[in-house]
Motif scaffolding. Sequence first.
Motif, mmCIF file in Angstrom:
data_model
loop_
_atom_site.group_PDB
_atom_site.id
_atom_site.type_symbol
_atom_site.label_atom_id
_atom_site.label_comp_id
_atom_site.label_asym_id
_atom_site.label_seq_id
_atom_site.Cartn_x
_atom_site.Cartn_y
_atom_site.Cartn_z
ATOM 1 N N TRP A 228 0.861 -1.184 0.000
ATOM 2 C CA TRP A 228 0.000 0.000 0.000
ATOM 3 C C TRP A 228 0.889 1.222 0.000
ATOM 4 O O TRP A 228 2.075 1.126 0.322
ATOM 5 C CB TRP A 228 -0.951 -0.012 1.213
ATOM 6 N N SER A 229 0.297 2.369 -0.348
ATOM 7 C CA SER A 229 1.129 3.571 -0.452
ATOM 8 C C SER A 229 1.267 4.225 0.914
ATOM 9 O O SER A 229 0.626 5.232 1.199
ATOM 10 C CB SER A 229 0.571 4.533 -1.490
ATOM 11 N N GLY A 230 2.089 3.636 1.733
ATOM 12 C CA GLY A 230 2.285 4.081 3.109
ATOM 13 C C GLY A 230 3.216 5.280 3.215
ATOM 14 O O GLY A 230 3.483 5.971 2.232
ATOM 15 N N SER A 231 3.744 5.488 4.408
ATOM 16 C CA SER A 231 4.549 6.689 4.671
ATOM 17 C C SER A 231 5.853 6.700 3.858
ATOM 18 O O SER A 231 6.426 7.743 3.613
ATOM 19 C CB SER A 231 4.879 6.768 6.161
ATOM 20 N N HIS A 232 6.301 5.537 3.422
ATOM 21 C CA HIS A 232 7.533 5.449 2.624
ATOM 22 C C HIS A 232 7.276 5.837 1.161
ATOM 23 O O HIS A 232 8.181 6.001 0.378
ATOM 24 C CB HIS A 232 8.040 4.006 2.642
ATOM 25 N N PHE A 233 6.002 5.978 0.813
ATOM 26 C CA PHE A 233 5.614 6.114 -0.584
ATOM 27 C C PHE A 233 6.160 7.376 -1.271
ATOM 28 O O PHE A 233 6.729 7.283 -2.369
ATOM 29 C CB PHE A 233 4.088 6.059 -0.683
ATOM 30 N N PRO A 234 6.028 8.568 -0.657
ATOM 31 C CA PRO A 234 6.545 9.775 -1.333
ATOM 32 C C PRO A 234 8.036 9.668 -1.650
ATOM 33 O O PRO A 234 8.473 10.112 -2.710
ATOM 34 C CB PRO A 234 6.275 10.888 -0.317
ATOM 35 N N LYS A 235 8.790 9.060 -0.744
ATOM 36 C CA LYS A 235 10.221 8.921 -0.954
ATOM 37 C C LYS A 235 10.516 7.991 -2.144
ATOM 38 O O LYS A 235 11.359 8.286 -2.992
ATOM 39 C CB LYS A 235 10.849 8.334 0.319
ATOM 40 N N LEU A 236 9.784 6.883 -2.204
ATOM 41 C CA LEU A 236 9.942 5.948 -3.324
ATOM 42 C C LEU A 236 9.557 6.612 -4.633
ATOM 43 O O LEU A 236 10.239 6.480 -5.654
ATOM 44 C CB LEU A 236 9.027 4.735 -3.130
ATOM 45 N N GLN A 237 8.423 7.331 -4.584
ATOM 46 C CA GLN A 237 7.932 8.007 -5.786
ATOM 47 C C GLN A 237 8.978 8.994 -6.307
ATOM 48 O O GLN A 237 9.216 9.080 -7.513
ATOM 49 C CB GLN A 237 6.623 8.738 -5.453
ATOM 50 N N LYS A 238 9.630 9.688 -5.376
ATOM 51 C CA LYS A 238 10.635 10.668 -5.749
ATOM 52 C C LYS A 238 11.830 9.967 -6.433
ATOM 53 O O LYS A 238 12.345 10.447 -7.441
ATOM 54 C CB LYS A 238 11.100 11.419 -4.489
ATOM 55 N N ARG A 239 12.217 8.828 -5.863
ATOM 56 C CA ARG A 239 13.326 8.081 -6.463
ATOM 57 C C ARG A 239 12.980 7.596 -7.862
ATOM 58 O O ARG A 239 13.790 7.644 -8.783
ATOM 59 C CB ARG A 239 13.664 6.871 -5.582
ATOM 60 N N ILE A 240 11.744 7.114 -8.007
ATOM 61 C CA ILE A 240 11.302 6.628 -9.322
ATOM 62 C C ILE A 240 11.302 7.764 -10.339
ATOM 63 O O ILE A 240 11.784 7.608 -11.463
ATOM 64 C CB ILE A 240 9.896 6.002 -9.220
ATOM 65 N N ASP A 241 10.780 8.929 -9.918
ATOM 66 C CA ASP A 241 10.738 10.082 -10.827
ATOM 67 C C ASP A 241 12.137 10.479 -11.257
ATOM 68 O O ASP A 241 12.379 10.822 -12.415
ATOM 69 C CB ASP A 241 10.049 11.274 -10.148
ATOM 70 N N GLU A 242 13.065 10.406 -10.307
ATOM 71 C CA GLU A 242 14.438 10.787 -10.616
ATOM 72 C C GLU A 242 15.076 9.800 -11.605
ATOM 73 O O GLU A 242 15.719 10.202 -12.577
ATOM 74 C CB GLU A 242 15.245 10.845 -9.326
ATOM 75 N N ILE A 243 14.856 8.526 -11.351
ATOM 76 C CA ILE A 243 15.388 7.497 -12.269
ATOM 77 C C ILE A 243 14.819 7.703 -13.666
ATOM 78 O O ILE A 243 15.517 7.684 -14.662
ATOM 79 C CB ILE A 243 15.064 6.077 -11.742
ATOM 80 N N ARG A 244 13.499 7.919 -13.717
ATOM 81 C CA ARG A 244 12.841 8.083 -15.011
ATOM 82 C C ARG A 244 13.385 9.294 -15.763
ATOM 83 O O ARG A 244 13.737 9.199 -16.934
ATOM 84 C CB ARG A 244 11.326 8.236 -14.796
ATOM 85 N N SER A 245 13.499 10.433 -15.070
ATOM 86 C CA SER A 245 13.925 11.633 -15.796
ATOM 87 C C SER A 245 15.406 11.527 -16.188
ATOM 88 O O SER A 245 15.797 11.966 -17.260
ATOM 89 C CB SER A 245 13.638 12.897 -14.993
ATOM 90 N N ARG A 246 16.217 10.912 -15.343
ATOM 91 C CA ARG A 246 17.629 10.764 -15.721
ATOM 92 C C ARG A 246 17.806 9.757 -16.844
ATOM 93 O O ARG A 246 18.692 9.898 -17.689
ATOM 94 C CB ARG A 246 18.467 10.373 -14.508
ATOM 95 N N ALA A 247 16.967 8.735 -16.879
ATOM 96 C CA ALA A 247 17.063 7.732 -17.949
ATOM 97 C C ALA A 247 16.661 8.337 -19.290
ATOM 98 O O ALA A 247 17.175 7.958 -20.336
ATOM 99 C CB ALA A 247 16.193 6.529 -17.628
ATOM 100 N N GLN A 248 15.731 9.313 -19.232
ATOM 101 C CA GLN A 248 15.274 9.935 -20.480
ATOM 102 C C GLN A 248 16.249 10.990 -20.971
ATOM 103 O O GLN A 248 16.462 11.122 -22.161
ATOM 104 C CB GLN A 248 13.876 10.532 -20.282
ATOM 105 N N GLY A 249 16.842 11.717 -20.020
ATOM 106 C CA GLY A 249 17.820 12.739 -20.406
ATOM 107 C C GLY A 249 19.186 12.116 -20.504
ATOM 108 O O GLY A 249 19.326 10.904 -20.514
ATOM 109 N N GLN A 250 20.186 12.940 -20.573
ATOM 110 C CA GLN A 250 21.554 12.401 -20.638
ATOM 111 C C GLN A 250 22.335 12.778 -19.382
ATOM 112 O O GLN A 250 23.513 12.498 -19.291
ATOM 113 C CB GLN A 250 22.276 12.926 -21.881
ATOM 114 N N ALA A 251 21.644 13.407 -18.423
ATOM 115 C CA ALA A 251 22.339 13.895 -17.225
ATOM 116 C C ALA A 251 22.904 12.756 -16.393
ATOM 117 O O ALA A 251 22.366 11.681 -16.395
ATOM 118 C CB ALA A 251 21.376 14.716 -16.375
#
Length: 251
Positions: A228-251
């Motif tokens: 379930w999307s518990g208290s750890h969820f925002p942190k995980l979501q942030k990591r996923i967003d970062e992975i996704r945006s870095r994978a799409q860019g070249q940074a």
Amino acid sequence: MKPFKVRLRFYGDLNVFLRSKAGDAVIERRLAEKTSIKDVIESCGVPHPEVDLIFVDDQTVGFDHTVEDDAKVEVFPVEELGTFDTDKRLQHFGISRFVADGHLGRLTRNLRLLGFDVAYRQNADDRRLLEVMACENRALLTRDRRLLMHGIVRHGYYPRSQNADEQTIEVVRRFNLSDLIAPFTRCLRCNAPLEEAAKADIIDRLEPLTKIYYDQFRRCPDCKQIYWSGSHFPKLQKRIDEIRSRAQGQA
Ligand SMILES: [Zn+2]
């Protein structure tokens, strides 16, 4: 047969595999017998699944091309693919299922978090890994380059970084997976796709506070783990967003 000389130039990050880190990644090999280009390249330390395009004397060739005279060889990794529009590329995209070796547990967890199908057993031996790879048509992820050179490996990747998040970005880029990311859809423990679970069906397995604060749950049909999307969820979501945006860019 008269000995002959082959000069190989490796492009892009293929130089991470070369024994000599100096210079411009040109290697000279003396050969005394006909040799396949695959064997010549691997004798320099570069596993064939990392190679996407080979030119011998300016002509594209396949891995089974035989070298028998002095030759100039140019070897390109997958990342430089965009440069050449040719059907002679040796790797292809469209692979999104993997088998990871026992040292890549954190990478496996990350990829599953993004929704990818990654077979993994911490204690699987090489034979088992190759078997799962071949039978289930998966790409092999390993930092064991000898294993990656095995003749039956068709698709595979050697993560450059030792850091799991960096490795995840590498794999998403290498196999062009950005558009396929589907976070929180797969069990991190056993790799099964998750199912929606009605709260009423699992309520007796929840902690008191979870019962009060959360209403949406997913369950693994195999190991029965509840998510379930518990208290750890925002942190995980942030990591996923970062992975996704870095994978799409070249940074
Ligand atoms: Zn599970």
